[in-house]
Design a protein around this motif. Sequence first.
Motif, PDB file in Angstrom:
ATOM      1  N   SER A   1       0.826  -1.218   0.000  1.00 20.33           N
ATOM      2  CA  SER A   1       0.000   0.000   0.000  1.00 20.33           C
ATOM      3  C   SER A   1       0.863   1.273   0.000  1.00 20.33           C
ATOM      4  O   SER A   1       0.815   2.057   0.939  1.00 20.33           O
ATOM      5  CB  SER A   1      -0.917   0.027   1.229  1.00 20.33           C
ATOM      6  OG  SER A   1      -1.592  -1.177   1.385  1.00 20.33           O
ATOM      7  N   PRO A   2       1.665   1.463  -1.053  1.00 15.65           N
ATOM      8  CA  PRO A   2       2.611   2.589  -1.051  1.00 15.65           C
ATOM      9  C   PRO A   2       1.911   3.944  -1.174  1.00 15.65           C
ATOM     10  O   PRO A   2       0.840   4.050  -1.775  1.00 15.65           O
ATOM     11  CB  PRO A   2       3.454   2.326  -2.301  1.00 15.65           C
ATOM     12  CG  PRO A   2       2.559   1.537  -3.208  1.00 15.65           C
ATOM     13  CD  PRO A   2       1.714   0.686  -2.313  1.00 15.65           C
ATOM     14  N   LYS A   3       2.543   4.934  -0.575  1.00 10.95           N
ATOM     15  CA  LYS A   3       2.058   6.310  -0.711  1.00 10.95           C
ATOM     16  C   LYS A   3       3.189   7.177  -1.267  1.00 10.95           C
ATOM     17  O   LYS A   3       4.362   6.920  -1.006  1.00 10.95           O
ATOM     18  CB  LYS A   3       1.602   6.849   0.647  1.00 10.95           C
ATOM     19  CG  LYS A   3       0.292   6.219   1.144  1.00 10.95           C
ATOM     20  CD  LYS A   3      -0.204   6.856   2.424  1.00 10.95           C
ATOM     21  CE  LYS A   3       0.541   6.391   3.651  1.00 10.95           C
ATOM     22  NZ  LYS A   3       0.267   4.988   4.045  1.00 10.95           N
ATOM     23  N   LYS A   4       2.800   8.191  -2.017  1.00  6.61           N
ATOM     24  CA  LYS A   4       3.772   9.132  -2.581  1.00  6.61           C
ATOM     25  C   LYS A   4       4.691   9.660  -1.477  1.00  6.61           C
ATOM     26  O   LYS A   4       4.217  10.007  -0.396  1.00  6.61           O
ATOM     27  CB  LYS A   4       3.003  10.289  -3.237  1.00  6.61           C
ATOM     28  CG  LYS A   4       3.868  11.199  -4.064  1.00  6.61           C
ATOM     29  CD  LYS A   4       3.056  12.316  -4.710  1.00  6.61           C
ATOM     30  CE  LYS A   4       4.020  13.371  -5.256  1.00  6.61           C
ATOM     31  NZ  LYS A   4       3.327  14.454  -5.947  1.00  6.61           N
ATOM     32  N   GLY A   5       5.978   9.726  -1.764  1.00  2.08           N
ATOM     33  CA  GLY A   5       6.918  10.285  -0.799  1.00  2.08           C
ATOM     34  C   GLY A   5       7.492   9.275   0.174  1.00  2.08           C
ATOM     35  O   GLY A   5       8.406   9.599   0.933  1.00  2.08           O
ATOM     36  N   GLU A   6       6.975   8.067   0.166  1.00  2.71           N
ATOM     37  CA  GLU A   6       7.515   7.062   1.085  1.00  2.71           C
ATOM     38  C   GLU A   6       8.867   6.539   0.572  1.00  2.71           C
ATOM     39  O   GLU A   6       9.193   6.657  -0.610  1.00  2.71           O
ATOM     40  CB  GLU A   6       6.513   5.905   1.270  1.00  2.71           C
ATOM     41  CG  GLU A   6       5.322   6.324   2.137  1.00  2.71           C
ATOM     42  CD  GLU A   6       4.480   5.149   2.628  1.00  2.71           C
ATOM     43  OE1 GLU A   6       4.104   5.142   3.799  1.00  2.71           O
ATOM     44  OE2 GLU A   6       4.190   4.252   1.817  1.00  2.71           O
ATOM     45  N   THR A   7       9.615   5.950   1.508  1.00  3.70           N
ATOM     46  CA  THR A   7      10.919   5.397   1.154  1.00  3.70           C
ATOM     47  C   THR A   7      10.785   3.882   0.949  1.00  3.70           C
ATOM     48  O   THR A   7      10.144   3.195   1.721  1.00  3.70           O
ATOM     49  CB  THR A   7      11.952   5.665   2.262  1.00  3.70           C
ATOM     50  OG1 THR A   7      11.466   5.119   3.500  1.00  3.70           O
ATOM     51  CG2 THR A   7      12.184   7.163   2.437  1.00  3.70           C
ATOM     52  N   VAL A   8      11.427   3.415  -0.128  1.00  7.00           N
ATOM     53  CA  VAL A   8      11.287   2.010  -0.524  1.00  7.00           C
ATOM     54  C   VAL A   8      12.673   1.396  -0.710  1.00  7.00           C
ATOM     55  O   VAL A   8      13.527   1.975  -1.382  1.00  7.00           O
ATOM     56  CB  VAL A   8      10.494   1.895  -1.850  1.00  7.00           C
ATOM     57  CG1 VAL A   8      10.422   0.439  -2.315  1.00  7.00           C
ATOM     58  CG2 VAL A   8       9.107   2.486  -1.710  1.00  7.00           C
ATOM     59  N   PHE A   9      12.875   0.244  -0.103  1.00  6.28           N
ATOM     60  CA  PHE A   9      14.124  -0.489  -0.315  1.00  6.28           C
ATOM     61  C   PHE A   9      13.804  -1.824  -0.989  1.00  6.28           C
ATOM     62  O   PHE A   9      12.869  -2.519  -0.597  1.00  6.28           O
ATOM     63  CB  PHE A   9      14.846  -0.719   1.019  1.00  6.28           C
ATOM     64  CG  PHE A   9      16.107  -1.520   0.878  1.00  6.28           C
ATOM     65  CD1 PHE A   9      17.113  -1.119   0.011  1.00  6.28           C
ATOM     66  CD2 PHE A   9      16.294  -2.690   1.613  1.00  6.28           C
ATOM     67  CE1 PHE A   9      18.282  -1.856  -0.135  1.00  6.28           C
ATOM     68  CE2 PHE A   9      17.467  -3.445   1.471  1.00  6.28           C
ATOM     69  CZ  PHE A   9      18.456  -3.018   0.602  1.00  6.28           C
ATOM     70  N   VAL A  10      14.600  -2.158  -2.023  1.00  7.39           N
ATOM     71  CA  VAL A  10      14.419  -3.409  -2.770  1.00  7.39           C
ATOM     72  C   VAL A  10      15.738  -4.177  -2.752  1.00  7.39           C
ATOM     73  O   VAL A  10      16.766  -3.629  -3.158  1.00  7.39           O
ATOM     74  CB  VAL A  10      14.032  -3.127  -4.249  1.00  7.39           C
ATOM     75  CG1 VAL A  10      13.704  -4.426  -4.973  1.00  7.39           C
ATOM     76  CG2 VAL A  10      12.885  -2.138  -4.344  1.00  7.39           C
ATOM     77  N   SER A  11      15.710  -5.410  -2.253  1.00  7.83           N
ATOM     78  CA  SER A  11      16.927  -6.229  -2.332  1.00  7.83           C
ATOM     79  C   SER A  11      16.858  -7.078  -3.597  1.00  7.83           C
ATOM     80  O   SER A  11      15.780  -7.278  -4.158  1.00  7.83           O
ATOM     81  CB  SER A  11      17.082  -7.100  -1.081  1.00  7.83           C
ATOM     82  OG  SER A  11      15.937  -7.887  -0.864  1.00  7.83           O
TER      83      SER A  11
END
Lengths: 296, 296
Positions: free
Chosen positions: B100-110
């Motif tokens: 449930s992502p929101k604009k401006g959030e921080t996302v890490f992908v391994s």
Amino acid sequence: METSVRNKQVILRDYVKGIPKESDLMVVTSSDPVDLKVKPGSEEPLIDAFVPSNPISGIGVSKVIDSDDPAFTKGDLVWATGILGMIDLTAYAGFYEICSPKKGETVFVSAASGAVGQLVGEFAKLMGCYVVGSAGSKQKVDLLLNKLGFDDAFNYKEEPDLDSALKRCFPKGIDIYFENVGGKMLDAVLLNMRTSGRISVCGMISQYHLETRDRLQNLPDIIFKRIKLQGFASYDFMDRFPKFLEFVLPYIKEKKLTYVEDIVEGLDSKTVLLLLLDSSIYGQNVGKQVLKVAQE
Amino acid sequence: METSVRNKQVILRDYVKGIPKESDLMVVTSSDPVDLKVKPGSEEPLIDAFVPSNPISGIGVSKVIDSDDPAFTKGDLVWATGILGMIDLTAYAGFYEICSPKKGETVFVSAASGAVGQLVGEFAKLMGCYVVGSAGSKQKVDLLLNKLGFDDAFNYKEEPDLDSALKRCFPKGIDIYFENVGGKMLDAVLLNMRTSGRISVCGMISQYHLETRDRLQNLPDIIFKRIKLQGFASYDFMDRFPKFLEFVLPYIKEKKLTYVEDIVEGLDSKTVLLLLLDSSIYGQNVGKQVLKVAQE
């Protein structure tokens, strides 16, 4: 009529490594009034983190002796304890909101005789689930089976192998796990979860005091079985409080909910230590540990 | 016109301990036709578990040479690969439905340069998130930064301390973690998650082959920060496929999505091994490993 104010406080001497003991606490009494502020409730914990040299705080029933907040007048009773308190919102939100239980599902509760666990078990029975609890003494297991209506229960300290104990109680696996302890129990549960299982993470009390925490072998089961684990805190669900009351009050009136309390009297280091240990696997209490500060 | 049928199959010799190698596979060719059944799709995996002495199965583009199912006629092309395949439904469902992502959030992908990771990063950028990826070589990190539009990236093999690397990239913490690797990376991420963070558990590839899995110190952060971890599989989201196409097709047409494929030719033990390693941290491929069986 109050002629003097006595503030008896149990102070945390310093940060505690491992399990708290009586000598970590100290009683002081002052005659200065303490300023209390009413917290908005929905955004922050009701109890702040414990800080060395400060009093241990708790949730309870209090009588207003003076107030400059128009919402409170002298003599008012302000409460937040017992079956209608935060503990019970924890059980309610953690079980219903996070686990989305369905009739006929299998539910496992660890630390099941504790303040939260006992209610989760009863909610699960009311829902038509099959409920098993674990606890750390024969007395607690008896309580689960004979007073709280669990379908099965075991003393985890007497099980040579937790995986076998769970397989015996749940030959077809676990749909819902209400997690209070963490560590090796969580590892055994992951191995026994069913596909699309839900784990409501209320506590991992077996792990907090460990400098090196238990190694889990079965975390990949989260993928293999598409399991949801969700950590939560009751104060995130303050907006559900009216719904919770509407749900729970009829059951209380019809005596369909049992709530076991273990009451000790007098505010001192020994009784406050019992309260602190209540939320640990080292508590000797059966049911919710309550401290009676004074009788009116 | 087909005059003869040749079924070339790569067979799994036996269960593999650790990382698969070329000698675990064996090529056979027969002229017997293979019966294929169309699976309903929504309830079960498209690929069954690999079984010793049986062929390794995969998802691809095929041409129908004969069919007694009226839905398929000779010459039809049947597909399930590339940017519109299951891999991409995985990225879509795991990111949008679970996090449930929101604009401006921080996302890490391994494993961010892998088949799923690259798309998750691009979806997160399209959403207006700040996206950081980890990968296992300089070439892969360059791809993330220069071709796929990640805001930052690091080579986990060159970081002496994963916690420091994450703190450098996310001084204010991580809202969303798209988990492909597990183990020590998950442990470091838990320490850097923000309150109410979400972890979409797509894989724990660093752990499967280990007899003794990594010890995690930070699982209690799941409670302290009220984190959700959710394991999932793309076939649980087959009903979202039309919604996924509606979402993704305009971006593909406008060339706002890049998809990097690493294509090898010819069906043999060596190329199939590359496919198997693609979904592991031992893959040398950059982007989705694709095997071209034949050219039309």
